[in-house]
Design a protein around this motif. Sequence first.
Motif, mmCIF file in Angstrom:
data_model
loop_
_atom_site.group_PDB
_atom_site.id
_atom_site.type_symbol
_atom_site.label_atom_id
_atom_site.label_comp_id
_atom_site.label_asym_id
_atom_site.label_seq_id
_atom_site.Cartn_x
_atom_site.Cartn_y
_atom_site.Cartn_z
ATOM 1 N N MET A 154 0.840 -1.207 0.000
ATOM 2 C CA MET A 154 0.000 0.000 0.000
ATOM 3 C C MET A 154 0.865 1.244 0.000
ATOM 4 S SD MET A 154 -2.941 -0.682 2.771
ATOM 5 C CE MET A 154 -4.555 -1.172 2.252
ATOM 6 N N ALA A 155 1.838 1.270 0.912
ATOM 7 C CA ALA A 155 2.667 2.469 1.070
ATOM 8 C C ALA A 155 3.473 2.734 -0.195
ATOM 9 C CB ALA A 155 3.596 2.294 2.275
ATOM 10 N N ARG A 156 4.074 1.691 -0.738
ATOM 11 C CA ARG A 156 4.909 1.912 -1.924
ATOM 12 C C ARG A 156 4.092 2.301 -3.140
ATOM 13 N NH1 ARG A 156 9.065 -2.954 -1.348
ATOM 14 N NH2 ARG A 156 9.212 -2.757 -3.593
ATOM 15 N N SER A 157 2.915 1.689 -3.286
ATOM 16 C CA SER A 157 2.067 2.043 -4.433
ATOM 17 C C SER A 157 1.612 3.494 -4.312
ATOM 18 C CB SER A 157 0.838 1.132 -4.500
ATOM 19 O OG SER A 157 1.223 -0.200 -4.620
ATOM 20 N N ALA A 158 1.196 3.893 -3.092
ATOM 21 C CA ALA A 158 0.690 5.260 -2.899
ATOM 22 C C ALA A 158 1.809 6.272 -3.109
ATOM 23 C CB ALA A 158 0.090 5.403 -1.512
ATOM 24 N N ARG A 159 3.005 5.951 -2.588
ATOM 25 C CA ARG A 159 4.124 6.890 -2.705
ATOM 26 C C ARG A 159 4.508 7.098 -4.171
ATOM 27 N NH1 ARG A 159 8.356 4.341 0.171
ATOM 28 N NH2 ARG A 159 6.969 4.146 1.935
ATOM 29 N N GLN A 160 4.541 6.002 -4.916
ATOM 30 C CA GLN A 160 4.995 6.118 -6.309
ATOM 31 C C GLN A 160 3.921 6.617 -7.264
ATOM 32 O OE1 GLN A 160 6.504 2.200 -6.818
ATOM 33 N NE2 GLN A 160 8.284 2.635 -5.540
ATOM 34 N N GLU A 161 2.659 6.299 -6.980
ATOM 35 C CA GLU A 161 1.643 6.621 -7.989
ATOM 36 C C GLU A 161 0.529 7.506 -7.466
ATOM 37 O OE1 GLU A 161 0.769 2.765 -10.201
ATOM 38 O OE2 GLU A 161 2.326 2.252 -8.785
ATOM 39 N N GLY A 162 0.606 7.918 -6.191
ATOM 40 C CA GLY A 162 -0.446 8.781 -5.647
ATOM 41 C C GLY A 162 -1.627 7.965 -5.144
ATOM 42 N N LEU A 163 -2.527 8.624 -4.402
ATOM 43 C CA LEU A 163 -3.637 7.900 -3.778
ATOM 44 C C LEU A 163 -4.621 7.333 -4.803
ATOM 45 C CD1 LEU A 163 -4.460 10.002 -0.592
ATOM 46 C CD2 LEU A 163 -3.402 7.746 -0.751
ATOM 47 N N GLY A 164 -4.626 7.946 -5.985
ATOM 48 C CA GLY A 164 -5.527 7.485 -7.047
ATOM 49 C C GLY A 164 -5.313 6.019 -7.389
ATOM 50 N N VAL A 165 -4.141 5.504 -7.057
ATOM 51 C CA VAL A 165 -3.838 4.117 -7.391
ATOM 52 C C VAL A 165 -4.855 3.152 -6.760
ATOM 53 C CG1 VAL A 165 -2.248 3.656 -5.459
ATOM 54 C CG2 VAL A 165 -1.929 2.497 -7.647
ATOM 55 N N PHE A 166 -5.396 3.543 -5.594
ATOM 56 C CA PHE A 166 -6.335 2.656 -4.901
ATOM 57 C C PHE A 166 -7.694 2.571 -5.595
ATOM 58 C CE2 PHE A 166 -3.467 3.906 -1.356
ATOM 59 C CZ PHE A 166 -2.908 2.649 -1.208
ATOM 60 N N PHE A 167 -7.903 3.424 -6.572
ATOM 61 C CA PHE A 167 -9.197 3.387 -7.254
ATOM 62 C C PHE A 167 -9.070 2.897 -8.683
ATOM 63 C CE2 PHE A 167 -9.362 6.257 -3.725
ATOM 64 C CZ PHE A 167 -10.420 5.694 -3.022
ATOM 65 N N ARG A 168 -7.894 2.360 -9.006
ATOM 66 C CA ARG A 168 -7.724 1.829 -10.354
ATOM 67 C C ARG A 168 -8.645 0.648 -10.554
ATOM 68 N NH1 ARG A 168 -1.877 1.156 -12.566
ATOM 69 N NH2 ARG A 168 -1.098 3.212 -12.046
ATOM 70 N N GLY A 169 -9.350 0.695 -11.670
ATOM 71 C CA GLY A 169 -10.249 -0.424 -11.951
ATOM 72 C C GLY A 169 -11.629 -0.238 -11.348
ATOM 73 N N LEU A 170 -11.868 0.889 -10.653
ATOM 74 C CA LEU A 170 -13.174 1.083 -9.999
ATOM 75 C C LEU A 170 -14.313 1.127 -11.016
ATOM 76 C CD1 LEU A 170 -14.772 1.641 -7.408
ATOM 77 C CD2 LEU A 170 -14.330 4.056 -7.715
ATOM 78 N N THR A 171 -14.133 1.930 -12.079
ATOM 79 C CA THR A 171 -15.203 2.059 -13.082
ATOM 80 C C THR A 171 -15.467 0.714 -13.746
ATOM 81 O OG1 THR A 171 -14.162 4.163 -13.540
ATOM 82 C CG2 THR A 171 -15.939 3.511 -15.003
ATOM 83 N N ILE A 172 -14.388 0.074 -14.134
ATOM 84 C CA ILE A 172 -14.583 -1.189 -14.852
ATOM 85 C C ILE A 172 -15.122 -2.277 -13.917
ATOM 86 C CG2 ILE A 172 -12.181 -1.970 -14.586
ATOM 87 C CD1 ILE A 172 -13.677 -2.374 -17.890
ATOM 88 N N ASN A 173 -14.680 -2.251 -12.665
ATOM 89 C CA ASN A 173 -15.202 -3.204 -11.680
ATOM 90 C C ASN A 173 -16.709 -3.031 -11.532
ATOM 91 O OD1 ASN A 173 -13.394 -4.970 -10.599
ATOM 92 N ND2 ASN A 173 -12.685 -3.607 -8.975
ATOM 93 N N SER A 174 -17.147 -1.780 -11.484
ATOM 94 C CA SER A 174 -18.575 -1.521 -11.287
ATOM 95 C C SER A 174 -19.355 -1.921 -12.532
ATOM 96 C CB SER A 174 -18.826 -0.045 -10.995
ATOM 97 O OG SER A 174 -17.978 0.373 -9.957
ATOM 98 N N ALA A 175 -18.798 -1.601 -13.711
ATOM 99 C CA ALA A 175 -19.495 -1.945 -14.950
ATOM 100 C C ALA A 175 -19.632 -3.462 -15.060
ATOM 101 C CB ALA A 175 -18.732 -1.408 -16.150
ATOM 102 N N ARG A 176 -18.622 -4.168 -14.617
ATOM 103 C CA ARG A 176 -18.671 -5.622 -14.676
ATOM 104 C C ARG A 176 -19.603 -6.180 -13.603
ATOM 105 N NH1 ARG A 176 -16.738 -8.999 -11.280
ATOM 106 N NH2 ARG A 176 -16.404 -11.166 -11.840
ATOM 107 N N ALA A 177 -19.568 -5.547 -12.422
ATOM 108 C CA ALA A 177 -20.281 -6.109 -11.271
ATOM 109 C C ALA A 177 -21.787 -6.148 -11.485
ATOM 110 C CB ALA A 177 -19.957 -5.303 -10.017
ATOM 111 N N PHE A 178 -22.324 -5.160 -12.196
ATOM 112 C CA PHE A 178 -23.785 -5.144 -12.319
ATOM 113 C C PHE A 178 -24.314 -6.377 -13.047
ATOM 114 C CE2 PHE A 178 -28.026 -4.155 -13.428
ATOM 115 C CZ PHE A 178 -28.507 -3.425 -12.350
ATOM 116 N N PRO A 179 -23.930 -6.601 -14.323
ATOM 117 C CA PRO A 179 -24.490 -7.770 -15.008
ATOM 118 C C PRO A 179 -24.130 -9.092 -14.332
ATOM 119 C CG PRO A 179 -22.743 -6.766 -16.323
ATOM 120 C CD PRO A 179 -23.025 -5.827 -15.200
ATOM 121 N N VAL A 180 -22.883 -9.195 -13.870
ATOM 122 C CA VAL A 180 -22.450 -10.469 -13.270
ATOM 123 C C VAL A 180 -23.331 -10.828 -12.070
ATOM 124 C CG1 VAL A 180 -20.581 -11.597 -11.987
ATOM 125 C CG2 VAL A 180 -20.066 -10.244 -14.009
ATOM 126 N N ASN A 181 -23.520 -9.875 -11.189
ATOM 127 C CA ASN A 181 -24.230 -10.200 -9.955
ATOM 128 C C ASN A 181 -25.737 -10.196 -10.113
ATOM 129 O OD1 ASN A 181 -22.025 -10.702 -7.944
ATOM 130 N ND2 ASN A 181 -21.372 -8.793 -8.918
#
Length: 288
Positions: free
Chosen positions: A246-273
Motif C-alpha cells: 500500500m505504502a509503496r504504491s501510494a508513494r509512487q503513484e499517488g492515492l488514485g492508485v487505490f481506485f484503479r479499476g473502480l469504473t470497470i469493476n462496477s461496470a462488470r459487477a452489475f451484469p455479473v451479480n
Amino acid sequence: MPVEEFVAGWISGALGLVLGHPFDTVKVRLQTQTTYRGIIDCMVKTYRHESLLGFFKGMSFPIASIAVVNSILFGVYSNTLLALTATSHQERRAQPPSYRHVFIAGCTGGFVQVYCLAPFDLIKVRLQNQTESRARPGSPPPRYRGPVHCAASICQEEGPRGLFRGAWALTLRDTPTLGIYFVTYEWLCRQSAPDGQNPSSATVLVAGGFAGITSWAVATPLDVIKSRMQMAGPKHRVYRGVLDCMARSARQEGLGVFFRGLTINSARAFPVNAVTFLSYEHLLRWWG
Ligand SMILES: C[N+](C)(C)CCCC[C@H](N)C(=O)O
C-alpha cells in the motif's frame, strides 16, 4: 446440511462469470500495467493485438473454479444463516433474518471461500497479464502456456506456498465486503417486497446488480493491492506485506492508485451479480 444452495451457487456463479470476464481482463491489466491510458485504450489495444480472444484469456480455469467458489460462498452463507436463525432459505421471506445476521453470514461465506479462491485467482491474474499475441508467428512465447502449466511453474519456481501469494490481501478484501454484498442485496429486495413476498425477477436483477457494485466499490483499494501482490514473483517487485505494498504504491503513484479499476469493476459487477442472484433465486424456487 442443505446442499441445494451449493448447487444453485455453482450454476449461478458460472453464468455470471462468462458475462463478466472481458471486463475482468481489462481491469486486471489496468491495475497492474502502466502502458494503457484508460479503459477504452486498453480495450482497443487488446483487441488489435490479441483479437476478441484476448478478452477471454484465463477464463477456462475460473469458469470451473468460480463455480466452486460461488458454491462455497452461497452454501456457507445460507447454512450460517440457518445456524444463526434456524430458518431455511424458503422460510426466510416470511421470517426475514436481521441485517446483523445477514452480515455475519456473508462475512463467514466470504472468509471460507478465500481458501479456495486464492490459488485460482492468482493463476487467473498471471494469465491475464500475459499480453503476448498468439497469432503473430515468431513472437516470443508466453511465459505460462495455460492454467496447469502456470500452476506447475509457480509450484516449481516459488514453491507450493507461492500459489497463495496475495491470499491475506484477498481475505481482507473479501471478508467484510461479502458481508456488505448480502446486506445490500437483502435490503434492496426488502424495499420493494416488504410483506414477506418473494421479490420479482426485476427486483432481484437490480438488487443483485447493486449488491455487486457496492461491494466492489468498497473492495477496490484492496483489490489493487491483492493483484499487485499476486504479480510479485521472481520477475516482478516483491512486497514485504499488505502495508508495504500500500505504502509503496501510494508513494509512487499517488492515492488514485487505490481506485484503479473502480469504473470497470462496477461496470462488470452489475451484469455479473444480477445474473448470479437471479439464477440462484430461481433455481432454489424451482427445487423448493
Ligand atoms: C466482495 N467482492 C466484491 C470482492 C467480490 C464479490 C464477488 C461476487 C461475484 N462473484 C463477482 O465476481 O462479482
